[in-house]
Enzyme design. Structure first.
Site, PDB file in Angstrom:
ATOM      1  N   GLY A 184       0.826  -1.192   0.000  1.00 52.50           N
ATOM      2  CA  GLY A 184       0.000   0.000   0.000  1.00 52.50           C
ATOM      3  C   GLY A 184       0.859   1.240   0.000  1.00 52.50           C
ATOM      4  O   GLY A 184       2.085   1.171  -0.104  1.00 52.50           O
ATOM      5  N   GLY A 185       0.205   2.396   0.116  1.00 54.67           N
ATOM      6  CA  GLY A 185       0.923   3.650   0.050  1.00 54.67           C
ATOM      7  C   GLY A 185       1.909   3.859   1.179  1.00 54.67           C
ATOM      8  O   GLY A 185       2.873   4.607   1.042  1.00 54.67           O
ATOM      9  N   MET A 186       1.664   3.216   2.337  1.00 52.65           N
ATOM     10  CA  MET A 186       2.540   3.450   3.478  1.00 52.65           C
ATOM     11  C   MET A 186       3.380   2.243   3.852  1.00 52.65           C
ATOM     12  O   MET A 186       4.030   2.256   4.888  1.00 52.65           O
ATOM     13  CB  MET A 186       1.722   3.913   4.682  1.00 52.65           C
ATOM     14  N   GLY A 187       3.391   1.188   3.037  1.00 53.64           N
ATOM     15  CA  GLY A 187       4.263   0.097   3.386  1.00 53.64           C
ATOM     16  C   GLY A 187       3.846  -1.240   2.816  1.00 53.64           C
ATOM     17  O   GLY A 187       2.921  -1.348   2.007  1.00 53.64           O
TER      18      GLY A 187
ATOM     19  N   LYS B 274       3.264  -4.965   9.350  1.00 53.68           N
ATOM     20  CA  LYS B 274       3.339  -3.903   8.355  1.00 53.68           C
ATOM     21  C   LYS B 274       4.696  -3.230   8.471  1.00 53.68           C
ATOM     22  O   LYS B 274       5.064  -2.699   9.524  1.00 53.68           O
ATOM     23  CB  LYS B 274       2.221  -2.878   8.531  1.00 53.68           C
TER      24      LYS B 274
ATOM     25  N   ASP C 246      -7.302   8.294   8.240  1.00 55.57           N
ATOM     26  CA  ASP C 246      -7.258   7.628   6.939  1.00 55.57           C
ATOM     27  C   ASP C 246      -8.319   6.532   6.858  1.00 55.57           C
ATOM     28  O   ASP C 246      -8.039   5.397   6.468  1.00 55.57           O
ATOM     29  CB  ASP C 246      -5.868   7.053   6.680  1.00 55.57           C
TER      30      ASP C 246
END
Length: 514
Positions: free
Chosen positions: A34-37, A54, A150
């Site tokens: 995903g966008g963060m990991g 994560k 988020d």
């Protein structure tokens, strides 16, 4: 064996040995990105259970890994204290060199995004159940002083047994630190970002509610309410447009539209949303007809969380042929479950039998007018003026010309306080040849927009008792004329306030003017 072959063999053997974090978590397989990991399935070798880990990435343009790691550790540990069945439990936080790893409960279920993309829009009562459980998780977080920041379908997991889990608590807040970037980036998914965040304000509990409303809209409609072809257009839509529900009505529609009120102070509260969702969850009878591809079911299996939400919507669902307009009195009866579901709660309906913003019949609303070809007002001028007030009465047979727009400090007959592209059409979609939705449906949309704004803090509290409001929509002839290629293809609805006593106004009646 040559030196090169030896090195390749050693590299292959090293890759075959699972990585172990903190001496206990053995990474097994990658679950998704995903966008963060990156998310891994791992085994906790100490107690013999599988977990999700994560691996967080430093945001682009961030130049201080120490600050990032420190904030992630603090915020995620805070989020890990939450105790709610719908919260993905955080077991551990590990700092390993420049990398940060979050050890979490392993939930083997697809995300809401995956479910909707593969199955289509969900039945309204199921969407209400999902909303109830996510809202419970958010309330637990807000009571602990934590804002998620988020909330989106990709962070909502829907299990086979009806379980719902909200993940990534604390991570978005940890990343959203001005010390990490000089680019002024916004952390979060643009299509689900509340208007106040787009405007640069701090995230509030009400911001999470707005994002939940957008996620539930997606679940019940199958399309994203604000996503457009570019980020800039998406943010513009969030700030200026009102989406239109076609698959939901009654308390679910009221809950969704109440959470999507642009002003956070006027947005419905978590308790109000909870009551409406509870009502909607008990009403399976108004589920939409089965979509192509098979029946909806109450539980889903398999699938990996996607990293993208998919393409933006490009047009309308098919609309029914125009229906005869009901009487003004009928359209003003704003009751939960009626065609004006978007304002049943907001602009004059009931919340579990108790008035919220007004009586069940909104006496402040005047009959809706049409403008343009064969409309109530055939001569009008709405664009190109920097003024908000007009010095002529508004009504059937009347006209608004460029000469009628005056400074609001002068005596005037009406004030424009809100406008919107009909049915949420963005700048890029203004020329899409959308069929006319029908007088009744278009009036309902405009009255929802005008009613929500009138009963919010858009209008000054001291002014509201002395005002009435009136929606103005394009006639069918005007809609078609603009479809056929005029210089101004927009099909806007407009909201005016007028004196309740038939007199004149002086000064602004609004708290803010865009």
């Amino acid at each position: 064996m040559t030196d090169e072959q030896l090195r390749q063999t050693q590299t292959t053997r090293a890759a075959a040995v699972p990585r172990v974090l903190a001496g206990r978590y053995r990474l097994l397989t990658e679950l998704g990105r995903g966008g963060m990991g990156v998310v891994h399935r791992a085994e906790d070798t100490v107690i013999g259970r599988h977990v999700a880990i994560k691996e967080l990435r430093l945001p682009d343009a961030a130049d201080d890994a120490g600050v990032f790691q420190e904030r992630v550790l603090r915020e995620v540990r805070t989020g890990g204290k939450l105790n709610d069945p719908a919260v993905v439990t955080v077991y551990d936080v590990i700092a390993d060199g420049d990398a940060t790893f979050i050890v979490m409960e392993l939930v083997e279920a697809p995300t809401l995004s995956t479910v909707v993309r593969s199955q289509g829009p969900l039945p309204p009562h199921q969407v209400a159940l999902i909303g109830e459980r996510v809202l419970a998780a958010l309330q637990a977080a807000h009571n602990a002083g934590i804002v998620h920041r988020d909330v989106k379908p990709g962070n909502i997991m829907v299990g086979q047994n009806g379980r719902v889990k909200l993940t990534d608590f604390g991570i978005a807040q940890a990343v959203d630190d001005p010390r990490l970037t000089t680019s002024g980036m916004l952390v979060g998914s643009p299509a689900f970002m509340a208007p106040e965040r787009v405007a640069g304000r701090e995230a509030l509990p009400a911001s999470d509610l707005w994002s939940l409303g957008a996620a539930l809209f997606f679940a019940v409609e199958g399309t994203l309410p604000f996503e457009r072809s570019t980020t800039a257009a998406t943010l513009h839509a969030i700030m200026n447009e009102v989406p239109y529900l076609t698959h939901a009505q009654g308390p679910l529609a009221s809950a969704i539209m109440g959470m999507l009120i642009s002003t956070p102070e006027a947005r419905i509260t978590a308790e109000q949303a909870k009551g409406l969702l509870a009502m909607a969850a008990q009403q399976p009878g108004y589920a939409p007809s089965t979509p192509p591809g098979g029946q909806h079911t109450a539980a889903y299996a398999g699938g990996q969380p996607p990293t993208m939400m998919g393409p933006p919507p490009t047009g309308f669902a098919p609309q029914p042929p125009p229906a005869p307009r009901r009487s003004t009195a009928a359209r003003r009866a704003l009751t939960v479950g009626g065609v004006l579901a978007a304002v049943a709660l907001l602009a004059g309906g009931f919340f579990l039998g108790k008035p919220v913003w007004g009586p069940s019949v909104d006496d402040a609303m005047l009959p809706t007018l049409t403008y343009g070809r064969s409309g109530d007002m055939r001569s009008y001028y709405f664009s190109g003026s920097s003024y908000y007030c007009v010095n002529t009465p508004i009504g059937a047979g009347r006209s608004i010309t460029s000469e009628n727009w005056v400074d609001c400090d002068e005596d005037h007959d009406a004030q424009l306080y809100e406008s919107a592209a009909a049915y949420g059409l963005s700048t890029e979609q203004d020329t899409v040849p959308a069929s006319f939705p029908g007088d009744e449906s278009l009036a309902a949309f405009a009255e929802a927009k005008c009613g929500m704004a009138f009963h919010s803090n858009r209008i000054r509290d001291e002014s509201r008792p002395n005002l009435k409001y009136q929606a103005m929509v394009p006639s069918q002839g005007e809609w078609q004329r603009r479809m056929d290629g005029t210089d101004d293809p927009r099909r806007n609805v407009y909201c005016f306030v007028v004196p309740a006593d038939g007199g004149r106004l002086n000064g602004f009646q609004t708290n803010q003017v865009d």
